[in-house]
Design a protein around this motif. Sequence first.
Motif, PDB file in Angstrom:
ATOM      1  N   GLU A  57       0.821  -1.216   0.000  1.00 53.46           N
ATOM      2  CA  GLU A  57       0.000   0.000   0.000  1.00 53.46           C
ATOM      3  C   GLU A  57       0.853   1.263   0.000  1.00 53.46           C
ATOM      4  OE1 GLU A  57      -3.079   0.128   2.898  1.00 53.46           O
ATOM      5  OE2 GLU A  57      -4.298   1.444   1.657  1.00 53.46           O
ATOM      6  N   GLY A  58       2.134   1.144   0.385  1.00 51.79           N
ATOM      7  CA  GLY A  58       3.034   2.283   0.267  1.00 51.79           C
ATOM      8  C   GLY A  58       3.277   2.696  -1.162  1.00 51.79           C
ATOM      9  N   TRP A  59       2.993   1.792  -2.107  1.00 47.98           N
ATOM     10  CA  TRP A  59       3.124   2.120  -3.530  1.00 47.98           C
ATOM     11  C   TRP A  59       1.856   2.768  -4.087  1.00 47.98           C
ATOM     12  CZ3 TRP A  59       5.614  -2.423  -6.731  1.00 47.98           C
ATOM     13  CH2 TRP A  59       6.824  -2.817  -6.139  1.00 47.98           C
ATOM     14  N   VAL A  60       0.752   2.673  -3.394  1.00 48.39           N
ATOM     15  CA  VAL A  60      -0.542   3.051  -3.952  1.00 48.39           C
ATOM     16  C   VAL A  60      -0.887   4.479  -3.554  1.00 48.39           C
ATOM     17  CG1 VAL A  60      -2.992   2.475  -4.118  1.00 48.39           C
ATOM     18  CG2 VAL A  60      -1.299   0.650  -3.794  1.00 48.39           C
ATOM     19  N   ASP A  61      -1.108   5.312  -4.530  1.00 47.65           N
ATOM     20  CA  ASP A  61      -1.650   6.646  -4.292  1.00 47.65           C
ATOM     21  C   ASP A  61      -3.134   6.579  -4.660  1.00 47.65           C
ATOM     22  OD1 ASP A  61      -0.418   9.979  -4.879  1.00 47.65           O
ATOM     23  OD2 ASP A  61      -2.436   9.351  -4.341  1.00 47.65           O
ATOM     24  N   TRP A  62      -3.975   6.377  -3.631  1.00 46.31           N
ATOM     25  CA  TRP A  62      -5.408   6.222  -3.877  1.00 46.31           C
ATOM     26  C   TRP A  62      -6.004   7.493  -4.457  1.00 46.31           C
ATOM     27  CZ3 TRP A  62      -6.607   1.365  -3.747  1.00 46.31           C
ATOM     28  CH2 TRP A  62      -5.995   0.501  -2.839  1.00 46.31           C
ATOM     29  N   GLU A  63      -5.510   8.630  -4.027  1.00 48.80           N
ATOM     30  CA  GLU A  63      -6.073   9.903  -4.482  1.00 48.80           C
ATOM     31  C   GLU A  63      -5.846  10.103  -5.973  1.00 48.80           C
ATOM     32  OE1 GLU A  63      -4.346  13.792  -3.176  1.00 48.80           O
ATOM     33  OE2 GLU A  63      -6.204  13.871  -2.046  1.00 48.80           O
ATOM     34  N   ARG A  64      -4.662   9.747  -6.441  1.00 47.61           N
ATOM     35  CA  ARG A  64      -4.341   9.890  -7.863  1.00 47.61           C
ATOM     36  C   ARG A  64      -4.658   8.627  -8.654  1.00 47.61           C
ATOM     37  NH1 ARG A  64      -0.492  13.938  -9.079  1.00 47.61           N
ATOM     38  NH2 ARG A  64       0.356  12.649 -10.732  1.00 47.61           N
ATOM     39  N   ALA A  65      -5.052   7.551  -7.952  1.00 44.80           N
ATOM     40  CA  ALA A  65      -5.341   6.263  -8.593  1.00 44.80           C
ATOM     41  C   ALA A  65      -4.140   5.794  -9.406  1.00 44.80           C
ATOM     42  CB  ALA A  65      -6.600   6.357  -9.455  1.00 44.80           C
ATOM     43  N   GLU A  66      -2.993   5.716  -8.728  1.00 48.19           N
ATOM     44  CA  GLU A  66      -1.754   5.316  -9.382  1.00 48.19           C
ATOM     45  C   GLU A  66      -0.984   4.331  -8.508  1.00 48.19           C
ATOM     46  OE1 GLU A  66       0.271   8.998  -9.731  1.00 48.19           O
ATOM     47  OE2 GLU A  66      -0.723   9.594 -11.596  1.00 48.19           O
ATOM     48  N   LEU A  67      -0.294   3.408  -9.169  1.00 47.52           N
ATOM     49  CA  LEU A  67       0.732   2.598  -8.529  1.00 47.52           C
ATOM     50  C   LEU A  67       2.081   3.216  -8.862  1.00 47.52           C
ATOM     51  CD1 LEU A  67      -0.198  -1.142  -9.226  1.00 47.52           C
ATOM     52  CD2 LEU A  67      -0.227   0.035  -7.042  1.00 47.52           C
ATOM     53  N   GLN A  68       2.911   3.392  -7.858  1.00 46.10           N
ATOM     54  CA  GLN A  68       4.204   4.025  -8.077  1.00 46.10           C
ATOM     55  C   GLN A  68       5.299   3.024  -7.722  1.00 46.10           C
ATOM     56  OE1 GLN A  68       3.308   7.237  -5.516  1.00 46.10           O
ATOM     57  NE2 GLN A  68       2.122   8.344  -7.047  1.00 46.10           N
ATOM     58  N   VAL A  69       5.865   2.412  -8.753  1.00 44.92           N
ATOM     59  CA  VAL A  69       6.906   1.409  -8.554  1.00 44.92           C
ATOM     60  C   VAL A  69       8.190   2.147  -8.193  1.00 44.92           C
ATOM     61  CG1 VAL A  69       8.163  -0.501  -9.574  1.00 44.92           C
ATOM     62  CG2 VAL A  69       5.783  -0.088 -10.232  1.00 44.92           C
ATOM     63  N   PRO A  70       8.741   1.925  -6.983  1.00 49.20           N
ATOM     64  CA  PRO A  70       9.877   2.738  -6.535  1.00 49.20           C
ATOM     65  C   PRO A  70      11.206   2.207  -7.051  1.00 49.20           C
ATOM     66  CG  PRO A  70       9.237   1.234  -4.803  1.00 49.20           C
ATOM     67  CD  PRO A  70       8.259   1.020  -5.934  1.00 49.20           C
ATOM     68  N   GLU A  71      12.213   3.049  -6.913  1.00 43.47           N
ATOM     69  CA  GLU A  71      13.563   2.639  -7.287  1.00 43.47           C
ATOM     70  C   GLU A  71      14.122   1.646  -6.277  1.00 43.47           C
ATOM     71  OE1 GLU A  71      16.266   5.864  -7.394  1.00 43.47           O
ATOM     72  OE2 GLU A  71      17.896   4.711  -8.289  1.00 43.47           O
ATOM     73  N   LYS A  72      13.824   1.897  -5.003  1.00 41.91           N
ATOM     74  CA  LYS A  72      14.229   0.994  -3.925  1.00 41.91           C
ATOM     75  C   LYS A  72      13.126   0.985  -2.882  1.00 41.91           C
ATOM     76  CE  LYS A  72      18.152   2.985  -2.869  1.00 41.91           C
ATOM     77  NZ  LYS A  72      19.437   3.213  -2.178  1.00 41.91           N
TER      78      LYS A  72
END
Length: 652
Positions: A57-72
């Motif tokens: 869930e740390g990858w999920v921006d519910w407000e923007r409806a996006e998954l953000q795959v991190p570098e690390k």
Amino acid sequence: MDDWVDPGETLETASFERLYRGALELASSVERTRAATLVLLTGRLGLTLEEALHCNEGWVDWERAELQVPEKDPCACAGCWELARRRREHTDPIREVLYEECWSPSPDRAPRTVPFGWSRRISAALLATADRYLLDLLPGDARELLRAAGEAADGIEPDDLTPGLLAATTVDFLSDLGLEADGTAAVLGVGEARVEPYAAAGESDVTTRMARLAGVDGSADPESAFPVACGTEAFESEPFDVGAADADALAERATATDAPERVPRPTDLPASVDYDPADHAAAGGPNRRTDAGSWAEGPSAADGNENALRADGASAVTGADRGRAGLPDDPSTASGSQATAPDVTCARDVVTQPVVADFSTRAAADGLCGGREIPGRVILGQEELFVLWSEEKGAEDADAPHLLVPLEDVWDVRIDDVPGRLSASFPHAVTVGHRPSGRDELAVSIQLPPAQRRDMASALYRILLNVTPMTVVDPAREGGRVTDADPEEMVLYVRPHGVAFTDEAGDAARLAFDLSDVVDVERIERSFDGESRPAVQLRRVTDNRPVTTVVTAADDRLRRLVWRYVRREYHQTLATVRGIRLSDAEKMVMVALYSTDGTPDLGSLLDLTEQELSAALQSLAAKELVRSAEAATDLTGTGQLAVSDRLESVNH
């Protein structure tokens, strides 16, 4: 690197649907949830198997409806826990390995942002699995789940369900949507050359394209073309509620998880290991979260300062409103001046006071930073909309890029319609169309969560339309009968979810109604004093009888804004109506009320027992489709709209 299958060997839409249905054939609800989510993440969003298993869930921006795959990403998922267990040395406790090790995407995939809000089903899967720490599977277990789904699917060879097949299937799907190679490459985090053999000519803005193909603008029928990704009808044994996974549900989740833990899902650890992922330092990567801010100090679009209409129809309005209507100036109203070279270090002073809204968000606009998405501050005054680059509210630079839009140039206000020419990754926004000095229409798109989108659009419409001189014919029709009512000059006032008209002096109320009572709206040509002019025709319900009202304004801009405002409210009511489920008894009652003038003796017209009729009426009243007064029952405007919109189904 996963070996992608060749173009033409990917899973076609029908095959992908069979695979998804195969996932729903698994025995337990937990297995179905994990398998279905895994199929969607890898076969429609393009995540690698490893990424899907590490997604939290740390990858999920519910407000923007996006998954953000991190570098690390520091992680204690099942896989990372097993890796730490194998790597530890006799002198190096497991907890230290967990703290020091960070997960990264495979070398052939880049950190990236992947929109998912275009798909109700993917949104539903993420909402359902977030509370269960997403998948939390070992890679071998995940492959077994995929294999089991393939075995339950007709015409699919389980041994062929490789990560490379699913990645190539995603590329093929995005190509079918019409996404260009650069947009597809951005979704998967690969180079353009990797996807070019699959890609078609189309658009590179994945958020706009996916939202459009998901049916946002009504130009496509995505449910028939892509039933799994874009459909909203539930499949048999589906373990999550697709219909409920709308923008409001994502916004509610965003509110509930305003500051999610970086790693919210540690696996079950031995009692002797005191690992706490909350103690991890945040790793690098595109894990931004939008600060939508709060509505401004002073009058707010969300706080009930609605320029409320008084009983006599007069309203507290600005000097600009009064001047436009030809009314005397109100000396109590403070008026600022539009700066030709605004000092953005005093941003609130740039707009005409009082300020209506002031918040930080992300925006994209023609004529501002080349149309790129920027972090910005948005200030709505009485006569201007001001957007400026600002990383932090109150910390503006005098040289910061900015845009000042006089509201007299605004021709349009839309929700969730971001022009493809703007480089904006957010699908949910308020877009303001304006035409400076007669030029082509330009746009400003402002990212906002659902409730604030409605508030912002309503605030703009109130400022743009309040105290607008209008020509009104009411009633132009009563039922099917054309009346001989003459056009009258009135002044329009906008109130929450409704309109009111006064005489030209603004002193006496002449007409008022809620827009929820409007059952049809269209643009027509009508003769006013012998001159044919464009107008807006509203068919509405009053006292359980249909009445038609026709309104027009002196110029195209105001007519268009009136049309947009009424149509927006009408479509919101229509969307609500189409989401209401009706029993057969409720349909019978509504047809009877639609066909009569309301009667206390519905029992004599319907083949229902007294208890069935009473229960149906109570249920319809709770749904705000009927109302009762003085022993008579009639349909509300929403009820009339429900019957007229679904008459064939209701009669059947």
